[in-house]
Design a protein around this motif. Structure first.
Motif, short mmCIF file in Angstrom:
data_model
loop_
_atom_site.label_atom_id
_atom_site.label_comp_id
_atom_site.label_asym_id
_atom_site.label_seq_id
_atom_site.Cartn_x
_atom_site.Cartn_y
_atom_site.Cartn_z
N ILE A 179 0.82 -1.20 0.00
CA ILE A 179 0.00 0.00 0.00
C ILE A 179 0.86 1.26 0.00
O ILE A 179 0.49 2.29 -0.54
CB ILE A 179 -0.98 -0.03 1.20
N GLN A 180 2.06 1.16 0.60
CA GLN A 180 2.92 2.36 0.69
C GLN A 180 3.47 2.81 -0.66
O GLN A 180 3.98 3.90 -0.78
CB GLN A 180 4.08 2.11 1.66
N THR A 181 3.42 1.91 -1.68
CA THR A 181 3.97 2.32 -2.97
C THR A 181 2.87 2.86 -3.90
O THR A 181 3.17 3.35 -4.97
CB THR A 181 4.63 1.13 -3.69
N LEU A 182 1.60 2.72 -3.50
CA LEU A 182 0.51 3.11 -4.41
C LEU A 182 0.40 4.62 -4.55
O LEU A 182 0.69 5.38 -3.63
CB LEU A 182 -0.82 2.54 -3.92
N LEU A 183 -0.07 5.02 -5.71
CA LEU A 183 -0.12 6.44 -6.03
C LEU A 183 -1.47 6.79 -6.66
O LEU A 183 -1.89 6.15 -7.62
CB LEU A 183 1.01 6.72 -7.03
N CYS A 184 -2.15 7.77 -6.10
CA CYS A 184 -3.36 8.31 -6.74
C CYS A 184 -2.95 9.63 -7.36
O CYS A 184 -2.49 10.53 -6.64
CB CYS A 184 -4.47 8.58 -5.73
N GLY A 185 -3.14 9.76 -8.66
CA GLY A 185 -2.69 10.94 -9.39
C GLY A 185 -3.23 12.25 -8.84
O GLY A 185 -2.53 13.25 -8.81
N GLU A 186 -4.49 12.24 -8.35
CA GLU A 186 -5.13 13.50 -7.94
C GLU A 186 -4.54 14.05 -6.65
O GLU A 186 -4.75 15.21 -6.32
CB GLU A 186 -6.63 13.31 -7.69
N ILE A 187 -3.85 13.22 -5.91
CA ILE A 187 -3.39 13.66 -4.59
C ILE A 187 -1.95 14.13 -4.68
O ILE A 187 -1.10 13.46 -5.27
CB ILE A 187 -3.58 12.53 -3.56
N LEU A 188 -1.70 15.29 -4.09
CA LEU A 188 -0.39 15.92 -4.26
C LEU A 188 0.71 15.26 -3.43
O LEU A 188 1.86 15.28 -3.81
CB LEU A 188 -0.48 17.40 -3.87
N SER A 189 0.36 14.70 -2.31
CA SER A 189 1.42 14.23 -1.43
C SER A 189 2.08 12.96 -1.96
O SER A 189 1.57 12.28 -2.85
CB SER A 189 0.88 14.00 -0.02
N ALA A 190 3.23 12.63 -1.38
CA ALA A 190 4.05 11.53 -1.88
C ALA A 190 3.44 10.17 -1.53
O ALA A 190 2.65 10.07 -0.60
CB ALA A 190 5.44 11.64 -1.25
N PRO A 191 3.82 9.09 -2.28
CA PRO A 191 3.34 7.76 -1.93
C PRO A 191 3.73 7.44 -0.49
O PRO A 191 4.80 7.85 -0.04
CB PRO A 191 4.08 6.84 -2.89
N GLY A 192 2.86 6.75 0.21
CA GLY A 192 3.17 6.41 1.60
C GLY A 192 2.65 7.43 2.58
O GLY A 192 2.62 7.16 3.78
N SER A 193 2.21 8.61 2.10
CA SER A 193 1.66 9.59 3.04
C SER A 193 0.23 9.17 3.42
O SER A 193 -0.39 8.36 2.73
CB SER A 193 1.64 10.96 2.40
N VAL A 194 -0.24 9.72 4.51
CA VAL A 194 -1.55 9.31 5.02
C VAL A 194 -2.64 9.49 3.97
O VAL A 194 -3.46 8.60 3.74
CB VAL A 194 -1.89 10.08 6.31
N ALA A 195 -2.62 10.63 3.27
CA ALA A 195 -3.68 10.91 2.30
C ALA A 195 -3.65 9.89 1.17
O ALA A 195 -4.69 9.35 0.78
CB ALA A 195 -3.51 12.32 1.75
N GLN A 196 -2.46 9.57 0.65
CA GLN A 196 -2.33 8.62 -0.44
C GLN A 196 -2.79 7.23 -0.02
O GLN A 196 -3.55 6.57 -0.71
CB GLN A 196 -0.86 8.52 -0.89
N VAL A 197 -2.29 6.80 1.13
CA VAL A 197 -2.57 5.46 1.61
C VAL A 197 -4.07 5.27 1.85
O VAL A 197 -4.65 4.25 1.49
CB VAL A 197 -1.76 5.25 2.91
N ARG A 198 -4.67 6.29 2.40
CA ARG A 198 -6.10 6.21 2.69
C ARG A 198 -6.94 6.16 1.43
O ARG A 198 -7.84 5.35 1.30
CB ARG A 198 -6.48 7.45 3.47
N GLU A 199 -6.61 7.02 0.49
CA GLU A 199 -7.40 7.09 -0.74
C GLU A 199 -7.21 5.80 -1.56
O GLU A 199 -8.18 5.25 -2.07
CB GLU A 199 -6.98 8.32 -1.55
#
Ligand code: TYD
Ligand code: MG
Length: 462
Positions: A179-199
């Motif tokens: 999950i820490q490597t996943l990336l959602c394009g719309e979210i500005l923060s880096a992979p592994g950040s809380v926002a990315q991981v949650r989304e």
């Protein structure tokens, strides 16, 4: 990552997800230090669909709702794994497999997927890794045995592309590492950040629910909390499994922390070998296997781990202390509980422990949180203090109260039968309710009401 001046910032705890408008040294939610990090606020728009609803439906009488998840469960064929899941994978469920880096999550996952791919009548099983190259995955799986034809792999970390892949390929099981490597394009923060991981988790949940694909998600936890911990995700997913163990030991425990489809506190025991993880169907035998012949300070206790009794050895070492504050060290048992048991023993057994260094260890790297081990800890300490070994064939269990009484614990019959199965002859147990217990004839029980009676019984049998 680009941020313009208008981007609003919020501070998020990497460990528990608590948010705050200003930076704080200590998270008010979980009390961890230095875990608050800044993240831009940009909640992505969810397209009018609730995260957990599979389909919109009219209300029904509850009696008419079918609950036959058990029929649809996908059996993995690894007993230790199936039991931990509550009887196999439930279609549409999202399982989080969490653990420290290097503990063996990817290895376990690959083994599960190989099993699934061979069982599932050639239905496709898809393994998406954002951590390793295809060649690395291939090399690892060659060590693990035969590679089934229907196991498919991909290296991808963009969540939208993973979703598209699943829609096109229609796998029967999906696994994502991690999950820490996943990336959602719309979210500005880096992979592994809380926002990315949650989304990313929320989207995988939606994918799993809408297509009925069971999904296994790997999440790293680090002691330092350097990356967003899976604790942020625990409430989002259906099942949380923790893979843990001491890296210096070969044993690994898989523990259910949360399960919407089965019991929690269940454990699976594995051993890391040259050819991957091997199941340990009889953990008691393994945990007692290296027990020395009768020596002072060693006591066997039948613990309940989930629905299964496991015999473990508790070791105590007491030695004269030269420190003004004697050392009290415990591995596998909570240190506050140890302090309490030392106080109870001093007060109600009349033994002097204030001038002793005390070390307690649960052999095999297991952690025991059950009160049923308390009597065994006290007896191990007394045995070490007096330098008198407890008889090899005796097990001990019972909760200890502050007034020195020995209290009854649950599942006494299961514990006794496990002790009998492993060939033990005697068991010191709480008196309350002991007359109604049914257990193997080969076992003799010594019911005790107080800790001094237990210590007297120990002298009788040693
Ligand atoms: P890995 O599954 O990569 O850990 P994680 O995904 O949790 O980070 O496991 C890594 C460790 O496992 C590594 O130290 C080597 C060991 N290992 C074995 O001992 N035997 C094996 O067959 C395999 C594949 C790995
Ligand atoms: Mg890995």
């Amino acid at each position: 990552m680009s941020r313009d001046k208008d981007t609003k910032i919020v501070y998020v705890c990497r460990s528990c997800g608590q948010t705050s408008a200003k930076w704080l040294g200590r998270c008010p939610g979980c009390g961890a230090w230095h875990t608050m990090v800044d993240e831009p606020v940009n909640t992505p728009v969810r397209k009018g669909r609730s995260l957990f609803a599979v389909s919109q439906s009219a209300p029904l009488p509850l009696l008419e709702v079918s609950a036959d998840v058990d029929d649809a469960r996908i059996f993995i064929g690894m007993n230790e794994m199936d039991r931990v899941l509550g009887g196999g994978l439930v279609p549409g469920s999202l399982v989080l497999l969490a653990g420290e880096p290097g503990i063996g999550k990817s290895t376990l996952l690959l083994q599960i997927l190989c099993r699934l791919a061979s069982n599932q009548n050639q239905k496709k099983v898809l393994y998406v890794s954002g951590e390793e190259s295809l060649a690395q995955i291939r090399m690892r799986s060659e060590r693990l045995g035969k590679i089934p034809e229907s196991l498919w792999v991909a290296c991808e970390s963009e969540i939208d592309r993973i979703i598209k892949m699943v829609e096109e390929q229609g796998p029967s099981v999906l696994a994502v590492d991690s999950i820490q490597t996943l990336l959602c394009g719309e979210i500005l923060s880096a992979p592994g950040s809380v926002a990315q991981v949650r989304e990313a988790t929320a989207r995988l949940m939606q994918l799993a629910k809408s297509r009925g694909v069971p999904t296994i998600l790997v999440g790293h936890v680090t002691k330092e909390g350097a990356i967003a911990g899976p604790r942020v995700l625990e409430h989002l997913v259906d099942t949380v499994l923790y893979f843990e163990g001491d890296r210096s030991h070969t044993f690994r425990l898989l523990r259910t922390v949360k399960n919407r489809y089965g019991p929690t506190h269940e454990i699976g025991v594995f051993e890391m070998t040259e050819a991957g993880l091997k199941q340990v169907p009889n953990p008691s035998e393994v945990f007692l296997g290296q027990r020395p012949k009768a020596v002072p300070g060693s006591v066997v206790v039948p613990c309940m781990e989930g629905t299964r009794p496991i015999l473990v050895e508790i070791q105590a070492l007491l030695s004269p202390s030269h420190l003004s504050m004697p050392r009290r060290t415990s591995t596998g048992i909570d240190s506050n509980r140890l302090a309490l048991l030392i106080a109870v023993a001093e007060r109600h057994l009349g033994v002097a422990l204030y001038d002793r260094d005390i070390f307690i260890n649960v052999a095999g790297g297991l952690k025991i949180s059950e009160p049923a081990s308390e009597l065994a800890v006290i007896m191990a300490m007394v045995s070490s203090l007096r330098d008198v070994p407890l008889d090899m064939d005796t097990a001990v269990f019972g909760e200890v109260g502050l007034t020195g009484e020995v209290r009854a614990v649950g599942r006494a019959e299961l514990r006794l039968n496990e002790a009998a199965r492993l060939g033990l002859k005697r068991c010191i147990i709480p008196h309350a309710g002991s007359d109604r217990l049914k257990f193997s004839d080969s076992l003799e029980i010594l019911p005790v009401r107080r800790i001094d009676e237990a210590v007297a019984a120990m002298s009788e049998v040693s």
